[in-house]
Scaffold this active site. Structure first.
Site: not given
Length: 423
Positions: A225, A369
């Site tokens: 992400d 991430h």
């Protein structure tokens, strides 16, 4: 000497000389004329008497009629209007004028009292010219209440939304459809009253499933992400060198700034999806702001990568019932996760790896991430994570791959498209 047989010598001739005119007395004619006059007078008197009797009989003679099964004395000259006035409408009342909700606007503004004569309805306009006859039967009833005049309008009926949670992949099972309903607005009262539903609304159904690969498959999806960022390129290099694939949920603003990175993600066989345009909590946005945020994010990624995607991972995973109600026609699916590495806390490389391996199973979706801060720990530990999963027999695939090999998801979810409109 004259012959006595001659005319002039007859005794009659002597009595009535020729030069004397005979006088006729008309006494009998006078008596006849007088008789005629008397007869005519008598006829006239009789006719007048008969007319008087007739007039009295038909106008002033009292006779009985039945009114609501009670005998009432009337005369022939009384119209129905006269009789009703004389008897105060037999205690019957006109109807009320009512608002659309049933409130009284005028106590006597409705239909007048109703009258039936021998079973025949008599209108209000006929009461003054309708007369009664002996043995007539009248039924007098209260007038009916009347609703005010109104105008007819139509409005939308919002569809309801049901949502089944628990799965890692949320999706539209059935699109909602707005219904239509007629409503009236009173001319006098201004009241608005709902009436017939002309089009029934269709419920929006949101379902959720966690991927369930076939028994002969052992697969896991790594997801990243908050990119793209400067950490995305080294992560792509690692994935490529290890023969692994991943899904990148990217922020629209950053995609617009790094379009070459979006294209590289796809060129390496990975998947790109949206993580909104600016990373707000979508549940705090109104409908228009939500739709703008989503559409801008999708467009930025599509423009940068030259591909179309309607897959979303909402920031913080927060995409609630109202979000679906407001934007189900824009989103194919909202992807949650089954394993959170908590890498954003920078817990250390070993902790990140332990979280992945500890919760590894076929069909798992791992949250990591590649943006939003310093992702050095993710870059450093990623090769070891991939090697360990490979050693356990896992293949690293995209979220699209998980959905397609499952077989339970609707075709629009598998094709990364929005659900079709409801019929």
């Amino acid at each position: 000497m004259k012959d006595k047989s001659e005319k002039g010598d007859s005794p009659q001739a002597e009595a009535y000389p020729e030069n004397v005119e005979t006088l006729v007395i008309p006494g009998s004619h006078k008596r006849n004329k007088t008789g005629i006059i008397v007869a005519i007078f008598c006829v006239l008197v009789s006719a007048l008497a008969a007319l008087s009797v007739w007039f009295w009989w038909n106008n002033y003679r009292k006779f009985s009629v039945q009114v609501n099964n009670i005998a009432v004395q009337v005369t022939g000259k009384q119209s129905l209007s006269d009789v009703l006035t004389e008897h105060q409408d037999f205690n019957k009342k006109p109807g009320k004028l009512l608002s659309l909700s049933g409130k009284t606007l005028e106590s006597k503004g409705g239909a007048p009292i109703s009258v039936r004569q021998n079973g025949t309805s008599i209108s209000a306009e006929q009461l003054g010219s309708t007369y009664l006859h002996e043995h007539d039967s009248l039924i007098v009833q209260n007038g009916k209440d009347v609703s005010e005049k109104h105008k007819v309008h139509e409005k939308d009926i919002p569809f309801s939304t049901s949502i089944t949670t628990g799965g890692a992949i949320q999706f539209v099972e059935q699109q909602g459809k707005t219904g239509k309903q007629e409503y009236w607005v009173g001319d006098r009262s201004g009241e608005q009253v709902d009436k017939t539903v002309t089009v029934q609304p269709t419920e929006l159904k949101i379902n959720s499933l966690s991927p369930k690969p076939p028994a002969d498959k052992k697969v896991i999806a790594l997801t990243f992400d908050d990119g793209p960022s400067n950490f995305t390129a080294p992560i792509l290099d690692i994935l490529k060198s290890k023969g692994a694939k991943a899904t990148f949920f990217d922020i629209g603003k950053q995609s617009a700034e790094m379009p070459q990175m979006e294209r590289q993600i796809l060129a390496d066989g990975n998947q790109v999806a949206s993580h909104s345009n600016s990373h707000p909590d979508l549940t705090t946005l109104g409908r228009d702001s939500l739709r703008t945020e989503l559409e801008t994010g999708f467009n930025a990624i599509n423009t940068a990568s030259n591909t179309k995607s309607r897959m979303l991972r909402a920031p913080y995973g927060a995409f609630n019932k109202q979000c679906w109600t407001d934007a189900a026609d824009m989103v194919s699916s909202n992807i949650i996760w089954t394993t959170d590495t908590l890498d954003w806390k920078k817990p250390g490389e070993q902790e990140i790896k332990d979280q992945v391996l500890k919760h590894a199973y076929s069909g798992a979706i791992v949250l990591m991430h590649d943006g939003g801060g310093d992702r050095t720990e993710d870059v450093n530990v990623l090769p070891s994570i991939i090697d360990s999963l490979h050693a356990q027999g896992y293949e690293l695939v995209t979220v699209d791959d998980l959905i397609k090999m499952d077989g339970r998801f609707p075709k629009w979810v598998a094709n990364n498209e929005v659900a079709p409109q409801a019929n």
